[in-house]
Scaffold this motif. Structure first.
Motif, PDB file in Angstrom:
ATOM      1  N   ASP A   1       0.826  -1.275  -0.083  1.00  0.00           N
ATOM      2  CA  ASP A   1      -0.061   0.061   0.083  1.00  0.00           C
ATOM      3  C   ASP A   1       0.832   1.344   0.028  1.00  0.00           C
ATOM      4  O   ASP A   1       0.373   2.507  -0.006  1.00  0.00           O
ATOM      5  CB  ASP A   1      -0.813   0.127   1.215  1.00  0.00           C
ATOM      6  N   HIS A   2       2.067   1.159  -0.146  1.00  0.00           N
ATOM      7  CA  HIS A   2       3.012   2.349  -0.239  1.00  0.00           C
ATOM      8  C   HIS A   2       3.837   2.198  -1.608  1.00  0.00           C
ATOM      9  O   HIS A   2       4.308   1.061  -1.904  1.00  0.00           O
ATOM     10  CB  HIS A   2       4.069   2.548   0.752  1.00  0.00           C
TER      11      HIS A   2
ATOM     12  N   GLY B   1       2.471  -5.336   7.899  1.00  0.00           N
ATOM     13  CA  GLY B   1       2.323  -4.167   7.104  1.00  0.00           C
ATOM     14  C   GLY B   1       1.040  -3.923   6.232  1.00  0.00           C
ATOM     15  O   GLY B   1       0.105  -4.598   6.534  1.00  0.00           O
ATOM     16  N   GLY B   2       0.907  -2.895   5.651  1.00  0.00           N
ATOM     17  CA  GLY B   2      -0.059  -2.515   4.881  1.00  0.00           C
ATOM     18  C   GLY B   2      -0.296  -3.132   3.412  1.00  0.00           C
ATOM     19  O   GLY B   2       0.728  -3.029   2.806  1.00  0.00           O
ATOM     20  N   TYR B   3      -1.261  -3.588   3.002  1.00  0.00           N
ATOM     21  CA  TYR B   3      -1.400  -4.227   1.631  1.00  0.00           C
ATOM     22  C   TYR B   3      -2.875  -3.767   1.081  1.00  0.00           C
ATOM     23  O   TYR B   3      -3.799  -3.508   1.770  1.00  0.00           O
ATOM     24  CB  TYR B   3      -1.280  -5.551   1.738  1.00  0.00           C
TER      25      TYR B   3
ATOM     26  N   ARG C   1      -8.080  -2.647   1.411  1.00  0.00           N
ATOM     27  CA  ARG C   1      -6.878  -2.436   2.177  1.00  0.00           C
ATOM     28  C   ARG C   1      -6.946  -3.192   3.453  1.00  0.00           C
ATOM     29  O   ARG C   1      -7.728  -3.240   4.061  1.00  0.00           O
ATOM     30  CB  ARG C   1      -6.686  -0.919   2.445  1.00  0.00           C
TER      31      ARG C   1
ATOM     32  N   VAL D   1      -4.467  -4.474   6.900  1.00  0.00           N
ATOM     33  CA  VAL D   1      -3.115  -4.396   7.754  1.00  0.00           C
ATOM     34  C   VAL D   1      -2.695  -5.766   8.265  1.00  0.00           C
ATOM     35  O   VAL D   1      -3.546  -6.128   9.046  1.00  0.00           O
ATOM     36  CB  VAL D   1      -3.239  -3.205   8.720  1.00  0.00           C
TER      37      VAL D   1
ATOM     38  N   GLY E   1      -0.742  -8.064  10.761  1.00  0.00           N
ATOM     39  CA  GLY E   1       0.193  -7.786  12.003  1.00  0.00           C
ATOM     40  C   GLY E   1       0.869  -9.157  12.098  1.00  0.00           C
ATOM     41  O   GLY E   1       1.023 -10.105  11.247  1.00  0.00           O
TER      42      GLY E   1
END
Length: 384
Positions: free
Chosen positions: A144-145, A170-172, A186, A188, A190
């Motif tokens: 996601d970045h 992370g974020g996806y 989206r 997140v 953990g």
């Protein structure tokens, strides 16, 4: 949208991706088409016109929910994973036959992930109360970045109904597509593994066309599908899917659409509204009021067609409907009245004729029969 599959880049465009993340859902048009036969023929009321017919309820027979989308599988044309880009090939599909829709959780037990990763079990439904999608899904996982280039890198992909992705914390963004319908979510990740389920509100449509209850051969008719409603005046001007053939199963996001059916290359064009329901296949037949007409310029009745003849077919108002340079052209024309104009040897010959739905017939223009030619407006005409 073209009917052949296109392999999309495994990276998102940054501005478009940001807008998709804000909405939580996105629609990525993955072009596909599949041949699955189906027919629902019946009779339509009369429509007499030399212009394309407007959308009317009596021009189409629609059978909503005539089958589940899972049972209508398999279909071809879904986008393969990025690894297959170098060697284009369709995804392996199960053998034809009814699919048993999954109802339970496919991830009751998740596998042990590698150290430092979490197992994310994915699955999809056609609706909140619909069964799980059993096959035909294409999954992609994006970070996601963006990278320095502004593109969002592809992390993982799968072509399974219920894949498990091993992801680092992370974020996806999870993107899943089914035919022309797609959804993005989206998440997140953990330290703990978990299950995620998305809803793809997709439905299918199979189209046919007929003339006086007689099916039109597949090579002579095609369909363009637009979003919205033609009858209610809220129709898109650009096709959502272009060039579907009779019997093709087209999977679309659930909603309202209108179909433009084009028979031949003349003016036999009709439009009708359809509704696509989640998880269902709608069979629809559009009824044309048209016929095939073959033209011949002859010196004597029943004689041989004269070569090097240029033809024009005119509406009652003098507009050119169709043109051709051919000794014996065949045009598909909507029911109505027309004038045929034959030009040969520097002279023009005309004849008025009438087209009746389903009655294919020849039109003979006799040399010397009539030499007066109406004014011709070719702005709306077309040639072959």
């Amino acid at each position: 949208m073209p009917s052949d599959s296109r392999f999309h880049s495994p990276r998102f465009d940054a501005p478009a991706f940001r807008s998709r993340m804000l909405g939580g859902l996105c629609g990525v048009a993955l072009a596909f088409v599949a041949a699955t036969p189906g027919l629902a023929a019946s009779t339509a009321a009369g429509q007499v016109t030399a212009k394309p017919a407007l959308a009317r309820p009596d021009l189409v027979d629609e059978v909503p929910g005539s089958g589940t989308l899972a049972q209508a599988m398999p279909f071809a044309g879904t986008t393969p994973p990025a690894a297959a880009i170098g060697k284009p090939a369709p995804l392996a599909m199960p053998a034809p036959g009814p699919a048993k829709p999954a109802t339970g959780d496919p991830h009751t037990i998740l596998p042990q992930p590698p150290l430092g990763k979490a197992a994310i079990g994915m699955s999809a439904r056609f609706g909140e109360k619909e069964p799980l999608v059993p096959r035909g899904l294409v999954w992609r996982v994006f970070a996601d970045h963006p990278e320095a280039s502004g593109a969002y890198p592809l992390v993982a992909e799968a072509a399974e109904p219920a894949p498990v992705f091993f992801l680092s914390p992370g974020g996806y963004v999870i993107h899943v597509s089914y035919g022309l319908a797609s959804v993005a979510r989206r998440i997140v990740v953990g330290d703990e593994s978990r299950r995620e389920q998305v809803v793809i509100p997709a439905g299918g449509v199979r189209l046919q066309a007929d003339v006086v209850d007689k099916p039109i051969p597949a090579q002579k008719v095609q369909f363009d599908i637009f979003e919205g409603s033609f009858l209610q005046g809220r129709a898109s001007s650009r096709p959502f899917f272009r060039g579907a053939s009779p019997g093709d199963l087209v999977v679309l996001p659930a909603g309202d659409y209108y179909v433009v059916s084009t028979y031949g290359e003349g003016n036999a064009v009709i439009q009708a509204d359809l509704q696509v329901a989640p998880g269902k296949v709608t069979d629809a037949t559009l009824h044309h009021r048209a016929a095939e007409v073959t033209f011949r310029l002859v010196a004597t009745a029943g004689g041989d067609a004269l070569p090097e003849t240029q033809w024009s077919v005119l509406s009652p108002g003098g507009d050119a409907i169709k043109e051709s340079i051919n000794a014996q052209p065949t045009f598909v024309l909507a029911e109505g009245e027309y004038t045929a104009v034959a030009r040969q040897g520097g002279k023009n010959y005309t004849k008025d004729f009438t087209v009746e739905a389903g009655k294919d017939s020849p039109v003979e223009v006799l040399v010397g029969e009539q030499a007066a030619v109406p004014s011709i407006n070719t702005d709306e005409g077309s040639g072959d």
